[in-house]
Write an enzyme that holds these catalytic residues in place. Structure first.
Site, PDB file in Angstrom:
ATOM      1  N   ARG A 277      28.077 -22.656 -32.854  1.00 28.98           N
ATOM      2  CA  ARG A 277      26.912 -23.198 -33.628  1.00 28.98           C
ATOM      3  C   ARG A 277      25.655 -23.929 -32.883  1.00 28.98           C
ATOM      4  NH1 ARG A 277      30.958 -22.192 -36.558  1.00 28.98           N
ATOM      5  NH2 ARG A 277      31.849 -22.940 -34.679  1.00 28.98           N
ATOM      6  N   THR A 278      26.293 -24.832 -32.015  1.00 26.64           N
ATOM      7  CA  THR A 278      25.395 -25.666 -31.390  1.00 26.64           C
ATOM      8  C   THR A 278      24.159 -25.048 -30.513  1.00 26.64           C
ATOM      9  OG1 THR A 278      26.752 -27.542 -31.433  1.00 26.64           O
ATOM     10  CG2 THR A 278      24.668 -27.767 -30.156  1.00 26.64           C
TER      11      THR A 278
ATOM     12  N   LYS B 243      29.382 -23.281  -8.086  1.00 28.22           N
ATOM     13  CA  LYS B 243      29.482 -23.518  -6.591  1.00 28.22           C
ATOM     14  C   LYS B 243      29.354 -24.915  -6.094  1.00 28.22           C
ATOM     15  CE  LYS B 243      26.392 -19.336  -6.110  1.00 28.22           C
ATOM     16  NZ  LYS B 243      25.178 -19.102  -5.916  1.00 28.22           N
TER      17      LYS B 243
ATOM     18  N   ARG C 284      24.845 -29.250 -22.809  1.00 28.35           N
ATOM     19  CA  ARG C 284      26.701 -29.852 -23.361  1.00 28.35           C
ATOM     20  C   ARG C 284      27.263 -29.831 -22.065  1.00 28.35           C
ATOM     21  NH1 ARG C 284      29.975 -27.170 -28.327  1.00 28.35           N
ATOM     22  NH2 ARG C 284      28.638 -28.512 -29.244  1.00 28.35           N
TER      23      ARG C 284
ATOM     24  N   HIS D 170      27.350 -36.603 -29.987  1.00 29.12           N
ATOM     25  CA  HIS D 170      26.716 -35.213 -30.145  1.00 29.12           C
ATOM     26  C   HIS D 170      25.638 -35.662 -31.296  1.00 29.12           C
ATOM     27  CE1 HIS D 170      26.283 -31.160 -31.075  1.00 29.12           C
ATOM     28  NE2 HIS D 170      27.679 -30.942 -31.124  1.00 29.12           N
TER      29      HIS D 170
HETATM   30  C1  NCD Z   1      31.811 -29.956 -32.575  1.00 28.95           C
HETATM   31  C2  NCD Z   1      31.591 -30.357 -31.010  1.00 28.95           C
HETATM   32  O1  NCD Z   1      31.537 -29.429 -30.289  1.00 28.95           O
HETATM   33  O2  NCD Z   1      31.935 -31.413 -30.714  1.00 28.95           O
HETATM   34  N1  NCD Z   1      31.285 -28.717 -32.824  1.00 28.95           N
HETATM   35  C3  NCD Z   1      30.210 -28.388 -33.038  1.00 28.95           C
HETATM   36  O3  NCD Z   1      29.142 -28.853 -32.159  1.00 28.95           O
HETATM   37  N2  NCD Z   1      29.704 -28.044 -34.336  1.00 28.95           N
HETATM   38  C4  NCD Z   1      33.228 -29.965 -33.031  1.00 28.95           C
HETATM   39  C5  NCD Z   1      34.559 -29.600 -32.334  1.00 28.95           C
HETATM   40  O4  NCD Z   1      34.280 -28.890 -31.293  1.00 28.95           O
HETATM   41  O5  NCD Z   1      35.336 -29.593 -33.242  1.00 28.95           O
END
Ligand code: NCD
Length: 305
Positions: A51-52, A80, A101, A129
């Protein structure tokens, strides 16, 4: 407003503006179809995501911009041994904005300190997040009509869940929020969140182990998965992974206007029978995430309609 690393990088007024802009975008999508023409988003994902990353990419495409990036550490020069700072300094030459991320807490902050383009934290380890938090705020605003005067239950892995830490940090800035933290003993919210966020803001909270005990009090139930990748050993994960399974029976005493949220991915913690219940909003939540990221990127890039 330059980077978004922590939800508190934004004032409440800025957050309000972003949510309002997201609402305007939802009401008239064609009007925003070219506002980011010529702009490039780089998605630097050193950890798995559906999703993100894809909502970031869809957001930039819907604004008329384009996207480059990678979706695993293995396919980048991190494999690397390149540092986050060097990767960011390179990407700055290719893109106008970065969404990153990373499994290490603080990695997006390091990137932001090394570049002049906006860096967005798309999840750093078990820490924060902030764009999920914006997603959650928009979901709460659209489905409950307010961001104050709420009793919210967080359930599941409150120790490692960054979406939980991030949303608690943000919601404790609003009036009259009651937090009910539902978890097994071993997966309780870390002390620093209790001391530096909840206590410091004078927030009302209590910790319980059973969701049945508090179900009838909740306006929002925020379910989370047990964060397997952050456990030190698999045996603990296996013991704790099915601590909570929300089903229709457990919802019998819940309020009619409860909203059930989940950042997703879901593993076992919500039975699929709950998906049809009108109180389940987690797939709508995933959609709100796209609109709020469109609004955020417009603000960070200084774009207007
Ligand atoms: C979450 C995350 O990556 O922290 N997912 C997301 O971004 N919607 C929650 C998770 O991974 O459980």
């Amino acid at each position: 407003m330059k980077h978004l690393i922590d939800p508190t990088d934004l004032t409440l007024e800025e957050i309000d503006e972003i949510l309002k802009l997201a609402e305007d975008i939802m009401a008239d999508r064609p009007a925003y179809a070219e506002v980011a023409k010529g702009k490039k988003l780089a998605t630097l994902f050193f950890e798995p995501s559906t999703r993100t990353r894809l909502s970031f990419e869809a957001s930039m495409l819907e604004l008329g911009g384009s996207v480059i990036g990678f979706s695993s550490a293995n396919s980048s020069s991190a494999a690397k041994g390149e540092s986050v700072a060097d990767t960011a300094r390179t990407i700055e030459k290719y893109a106008d904005i970065i969404a990153m991320r990373h499994p290490k807490e603080g990695a997006p902050l390091v990137a932001s300190m090394n570049v002049d383009i906006p860096v967005i934290n798309a999840g750093d380890g078990g820490h924060l997040h902030p764009t999920q938090t914006l997603t959650d705020l928009l979901t709460i605003k659209e489905t409950k009509g307010r961001l104050d005067n709420l009793t919210i239950g967080f359930c599941g892995d409150l120790k490692f869940g960054r979406t939980v830490h991030s949303l608690i940090k943000q919601l404790s800035r609003y009036e009259n929020i009651h937090f009910i933290l539902i978890s097994p003993n071993e997966l309780q919210v870390p002390d620093y969140i209790k001391e530096e966020v909840l206590d410091k803001n004078g927030a009302d909270y209590r910790e319980v182990e059973r969701m049945e005990e508090v179900m009838d009090q909740l306006d929002i139930l925020y379910m989370t998965r047990v964060q397997r990748e952050r456990f030190f050993n698999e045996a603990d994960y296996i013991r704790l992974k099915d601590s909570y399974i929300l089903n229709l029976e457990k919802l019998e005493n819940a309020k009619e206007d409860l909203k059930i949220m989940h950042p997703l991915p879901r593993v076992n913690e919500i039975s699929v029978e709950v998906d049809k219940d009108p109180r389940a909003v987690y797939f709508d939540q995933a959609e709100y995430g796209k609109f709020v990221r469109m609004a955020l990127m417009m603000k960070l890039l200084g774009l207007t309609k």
